[in-house]
Scaffold this motif. Sequence first.
Motif, PDB file in Angstrom:
ATOM      1  N   HIS A   4     -39.360  -9.647  13.498  1.00 51.48           N
ATOM      2  CA  HIS A   4     -39.218  -7.884  13.414  1.00 51.48           C
ATOM      3  C   HIS A   4     -41.072  -7.401  13.165  1.00 51.48           C
ATOM      4  CE1 HIS A   4     -36.729  -5.154  11.745  1.00 51.48           C
ATOM      5  NE2 HIS A   4     -37.693  -5.148  10.568  1.00 51.48           N
ATOM      6  N   HIS A   5     -41.869  -7.625  12.368  1.00 51.02           N
ATOM      7  CA  HIS A   5     -43.454  -7.211  12.411  1.00 51.02           C
ATOM      8  C   HIS A   5     -43.393  -6.955  13.233  1.00 51.02           C
ATOM      9  CE1 HIS A   5     -45.830  -5.360   9.614  1.00 51.02           C
ATOM     10  NE2 HIS A   5     -46.889  -6.178  10.646  1.00 51.02           N
ATOM     11  N   HIS A   6     -43.344  -7.621  13.885  1.00 55.89           N
ATOM     12  CA  HIS A   6     -44.032  -7.485  15.607  1.00 55.89           C
ATOM     13  C   HIS A   6     -43.293  -6.287  16.257  1.00 55.89           C
ATOM     14  CE1 HIS A   6     -46.148  -8.392  19.391  1.00 55.89           C
ATOM     15  NE2 HIS A   6     -45.282  -8.142  19.946  1.00 55.89           N
ATOM     16  N   HIS A   7     -41.839  -6.105  16.209  1.00 56.83           N
ATOM     17  CA  HIS A   7     -41.400  -5.460  17.156  1.00 56.83           C
ATOM     18  C   HIS A   7     -41.308  -3.560  16.450  1.00 56.83           C
ATOM     19  CE1 HIS A   7     -38.781  -3.228  19.462  1.00 56.83           C
ATOM     20  NE2 HIS A   7     -37.519  -2.520  17.851  1.00 56.83           N
ATOM     21  N   HIS A   8     -42.034  -3.801  15.164  1.00 57.11           N
ATOM     22  CA  HIS A   8     -42.316  -2.477  14.097  1.00 57.11           C
ATOM     23  C   HIS A   8     -43.789  -1.864  15.086  1.00 57.11           C
ATOM     24  CE1 HIS A   8     -43.469   0.691  11.756  1.00 57.11           C
ATOM     25  NE2 HIS A   8     -44.238  -0.297  11.086  1.00 57.11           N
ATOM     26  N   ASP A   9     -44.338  -2.736  14.902  1.00 60.50           N
ATOM     27  CA  ASP A   9     -46.108  -2.631  15.218  1.00 60.50           C
ATOM     28  C   ASP A   9     -45.337  -2.086  17.340  1.00 60.50           C
ATOM     29  OD1 ASP A   9     -46.820  -2.776  13.416  1.00 60.50           O
ATOM     30  OD2 ASP A   9     -47.560  -5.530  13.737  1.00 60.50           O
ATOM     31  N   HIS A  10     -44.784  -2.787  17.079  1.00 60.35           N
ATOM     32  CA  HIS A  10     -44.231  -2.014  19.256  1.00 60.35           C
ATOM     33  C   HIS A  10     -44.088  -0.890  18.986  1.00 60.35           C
ATOM     34  CE1 HIS A  10     -43.922  -3.108  23.639  1.00 60.35           C
ATOM     35  NE2 HIS A  10     -42.602  -2.774  22.909  1.00 60.35           N
ATOM     36  N   THR A  11     -42.766  -0.092  17.996  1.00 61.53           N
ATOM     37  CA  THR A  11     -42.489   0.518  18.403  1.00 61.53           C
ATOM     38  C   THR A  11     -43.621   2.312  17.818  1.00 61.53           C
ATOM     39  OG1 THR A  11     -40.085   0.274  17.739  1.00 61.53           O
ATOM     40  CG2 THR A  11     -40.886   2.484  17.106  1.00 61.53           C
ATOM     41  N   THR A  12     -44.662   1.446  17.171  1.00 62.90           N
ATOM     42  CA  THR A  12     -45.706   2.805  16.111  1.00 62.90           C
ATOM     43  C   THR A  12     -46.326   3.037  18.168  1.00 62.90           C
ATOM     44  OG1 THR A  12     -44.558   1.873  13.991  1.00 62.90           O
ATOM     45  CG2 THR A  12     -47.226   3.606  14.656  1.00 62.90           C
ATOM     46  N   GLY A  13     -46.365   1.697  18.028  1.00 62.54           N
ATOM     47  CA  GLY A  13     -47.920   0.957  19.505  1.00 62.54           C
ATOM     48  C   GLY A  13     -47.495   2.425  21.099  1.00 62.54           C
ATOM     49  N   ASN A  14     -46.020   2.056  21.283  1.00 62.89           N
ATOM     50  CA  ASN A  14     -45.435   2.906  22.183  1.00 62.89           C
ATOM     51  C   ASN A  14     -45.105   4.362  21.748  1.00 62.89           C
ATOM     52  OD1 ASN A  14     -44.866   0.822  23.461  1.00 62.89           O
ATOM     53  ND2 ASN A  14     -42.265   1.341  23.115  1.00 62.89           N
ATOM     54  N   PHE A 134     -40.579   6.608  29.627  1.00 66.67           N
ATOM     55  CA  PHE A 134     -40.522   4.957  30.414  1.00 66.67           C
ATOM     56  C   PHE A 134     -40.731   3.930  29.615  1.00 66.67           C
ATOM     57  CE2 PHE A 134     -41.123   1.093  32.490  1.00 66.67           C
ATOM     58  CZ  PHE A 134     -40.378   0.592  33.448  1.00 66.67           C
ATOM     59  N   ARG A 135     -41.745   4.269  28.236  1.00 60.57           N
ATOM     60  CA  ARG A 135     -42.280   3.116  27.638  1.00 60.57           C
ATOM     61  C   ARG A 135     -41.810   3.712  26.434  1.00 60.57           C
ATOM     62  NH1 ARG A 135     -47.862   0.758  27.094  1.00 60.57           N
ATOM     63  NH2 ARG A 135     -46.226   0.311  25.133  1.00 60.57           N
ATOM     64  N   LEU A 136     -41.190   4.846  26.052  1.00 60.70           N
ATOM     65  CA  LEU A 136     -39.832   4.722  24.555  1.00 60.70           C
ATOM     66  C   LEU A 136     -38.785   4.374  24.588  1.00 60.70           C
ATOM     67  CD1 LEU A 136     -42.075   8.025  23.545  1.00 60.70           C
ATOM     68  CD2 LEU A 136     -41.920   5.362  22.875  1.00 60.70           C
ATOM     69  N   ARG A 137     -38.244   3.639  26.136  1.00 58.11           N
ATOM     70  CA  ARG A 137     -36.819   4.201  26.526  1.00 58.11           C
ATOM     71  C   ARG A 137     -35.915   3.242  25.516  1.00 58.11           C
ATOM     72  NH1 ARG A 137     -39.006   0.673  29.411  1.00 58.11           N
ATOM     73  NH2 ARG A 137     -37.131  -1.075  30.617  1.00 58.11           N
ATOM     74  N   GLY A 138     -35.079   2.842  25.727  1.00 50.48           N
ATOM     75  CA  GLY A 138     -34.693   1.823  24.703  1.00 50.48           C
ATOM     76  C   GLY A 138     -35.052   1.379  23.306  1.00 50.48           C
ATOM     77  N   GLY A 139     -35.547   2.276  22.837  1.00 51.98           N
ATOM     78  CA  GLY A 139     -36.384   2.333  21.292  1.00 51.98           C
ATOM     79  C   GLY A 139     -34.813   2.218  20.320  1.00 51.98           C
ATOM     80  N   GLU A 140     -35.886   1.871  19.026  1.00 52.79           N
ATOM     81  CA  GLU A 140     -34.859   1.863  18.523  1.00 52.79           C
ATOM     82  C   GLU A 140     -34.559   2.599  17.373  1.00 52.79           C
ATOM     83  OE1 GLU A 140     -33.098  -2.102  17.664  1.00 52.79           O
ATOM     84  OE2 GLU A 140     -34.072  -2.269  19.730  1.00 52.79           O
ATOM     85  N   MET A 142     -34.250   6.134  15.405  1.00 49.91           N
ATOM     86  CA  MET A 142     -33.721   8.158  15.809  1.00 49.91           C
ATOM     87  C   MET A 142     -35.325   8.288  16.189  1.00 49.91           C
ATOM     88  SD  MET A 142     -31.235   9.575  15.627  1.00 49.91           S
ATOM     89  CE  MET A 142     -30.444  10.310  15.741  1.00 49.91           C
ATOM     90  N   ASN A 143     -36.042   8.743  16.217  1.00 46.33           N
ATOM     91  CA  ASN A 143     -37.131   8.693  15.713  1.00 46.33           C
ATOM     92  C   ASN A 143     -37.755   8.704  17.871  1.00 46.33           C
ATOM     93  OD1 ASN A 143     -39.296  10.544  15.017  1.00 46.33           O
ATOM     94  ND2 ASN A 143     -39.883   8.786  14.065  1.00 46.33           N
ATOM     95  N   GLN A 144     -37.362   7.319  18.506  1.00 43.61           N
ATOM     96  CA  GLN A 144     -37.789   7.216  18.834  1.00 43.61           C
ATOM     97  C   GLN A 144     -37.015   7.288  20.058  1.00 43.61           C
ATOM     98  OE1 GLN A 144     -39.288   2.892  18.878  1.00 43.61           O
ATOM     99  NE2 GLN A 144     -39.856   2.921  21.485  1.00 43.61           N
ATOM    100  N   LYS A 145     -35.622   7.502  19.775  1.00 40.71           N
ATOM    101  CA  LYS A 145     -34.063   7.544  20.397  1.00 40.71           C
ATOM    102  C   LYS A 145     -34.851   9.852  21.134  1.00 40.71           C
ATOM    103  CE  LYS A 145     -30.710   4.228  20.360  1.00 40.71           C
ATOM    104  NZ  LYS A 145     -30.636   4.055  18.561  1.00 40.71           N
ATOM    105  N   VAL A 146     -35.142  10.052  19.587  1.00 37.49           N
ATOM    106  CA  VAL A 146     -35.632  12.111  20.169  1.00 37.49           C
ATOM    107  C   VAL A 146     -36.415  12.186  21.079  1.00 37.49           C
ATOM    108  CG1 VAL A 146     -35.624  13.423  19.407  1.00 37.49           C
ATOM    109  CG2 VAL A 146     -34.246  12.103  18.469  1.00 37.49           C
ATOM    110  N   MET A 147     -37.525  11.247  20.765  1.00 36.04           N
ATOM    111  CA  MET A 147     -38.715  11.333  21.499  1.00 36.04           C
ATOM    112  C   MET A 147     -38.154  11.287  23.639  1.00 36.04           C
ATOM    113  SD  MET A 147     -40.442  12.469  19.195  1.00 36.04           S
ATOM    114  CE  MET A 147     -41.186  13.286  20.845  1.00 36.04           C
ATOM    115  N   SER A 148     -37.733   9.946  23.458  1.00 42.69           N
ATOM    116  CA  SER A 148     -38.045  10.048  24.998  1.00 42.69           C
ATOM    117  C   SER A 148     -36.491  10.436  25.542  1.00 42.69           C
ATOM    118  CB  SER A 148     -36.977   8.457  25.068  1.00 42.69           C
ATOM    119  OG  SER A 148     -35.917   8.072  24.301  1.00 42.69           O
ATOM    120  N   LEU A 149     -35.607  11.611  25.012  1.00 45.85           N
ATOM    121  CA  LEU A 149     -35.221  12.381  25.418  1.00 45.85           C
ATOM    122  C   LEU A 149     -35.751  13.267  25.421  1.00 45.85           C
ATOM    123  CD1 LEU A 149     -31.331  12.551  23.261  1.00 45.85           C
ATOM    124  CD2 LEU A 149     -31.758  12.329  25.630  1.00 45.85           C
TER     125      LEU A 149
END
Length: 302
Positions: A4-14, A134-140, A142-149
């Motif tokens: 889980h922690h790794h996934h969070h880092d991945h979101t922030t990294g993207n 492309f890097r931000l698609r499929g984000g968990e 809300m922040n990431q979803k809005v950004m990829s849009l």
Amino acid sequence: MGHHHHHHDHTTGNIKLAFFLNLGFTLLEIVGGILTNSMAILSDALHDLGDSLSLGLAWFLQKFSKKGKNHNFSFGYKRFSLLAALINSIVLIVGSVFILTEAIPRLMDPEQPHAGGMIAFAILGIIVNGAAAFRLRGGESMNQKVMSLHLLEDVLGWVAVLVVSIVMAFADLPILDPIASIAITLYILYNVVLNLIKTMRLFLEGVPEDVNLEDVVDRINALHHVESTHHTHLWSLDGEHHAFSTHIVVPSSASKEEICTIKEQVKSIINTIHLDHITIEIEYEDEYCSMYEQDEGGVQHG
């Protein structure tokens, strides 16, 4: 380290990668817009600047809002994302107004932009924003979803610039440039104003849009052993996480079991709402409540 922690880092990294990609490109675009003398490229630069800001704030807040609550911020830091959204909206509105004041006079007296340079920039724009989206698609989050849009919208903005510049390369239609610019800017403004209204509603502690508070109150009042309710509030911390509090008056003969049952029933009524904080104050009917006096002028049910 844990998955889980790794996934969070991945979101922030993207978000971080998309931010730097976008910011670098925005600066390049501003220069490009000036060199090619194209308002359409400058208005796309504004669009991208808005997204760079959003991405920067999203990246910062993704880390910041994870901080737990403390004695200064008892609800935690979720609300800071609203502050970011507000700052962002203001920056974009100011930018949009500036571009419109530049583009509208050009409708009367169009200047010939450099179509070849515009085509090159548009292609670059599609690639860079496409890569970031492309890097931000499929984000968990809300922040990431809005950004990829947002980034997909940018790609479409560049497609528009590409079409306009190709037409201008073959036809003498310099007026297309300010027209494209105004269209892109109005589109940005429209979305910013919608977002600003939502953000202000949250700032002003409005009831979340998808919840009917009257219905909730009526259902609580209909419960067995509930005499009345008052001082009922429902508000949102950041648009996703909400808080609820209410005072419930019960008969003076109510037993502990009955009170526990009422609490469970109230929780089941509100369990469809995404609540992080629930406060239920139980009062006996012959008990004095200072909040009841305050509410007399306002909403009193039962």
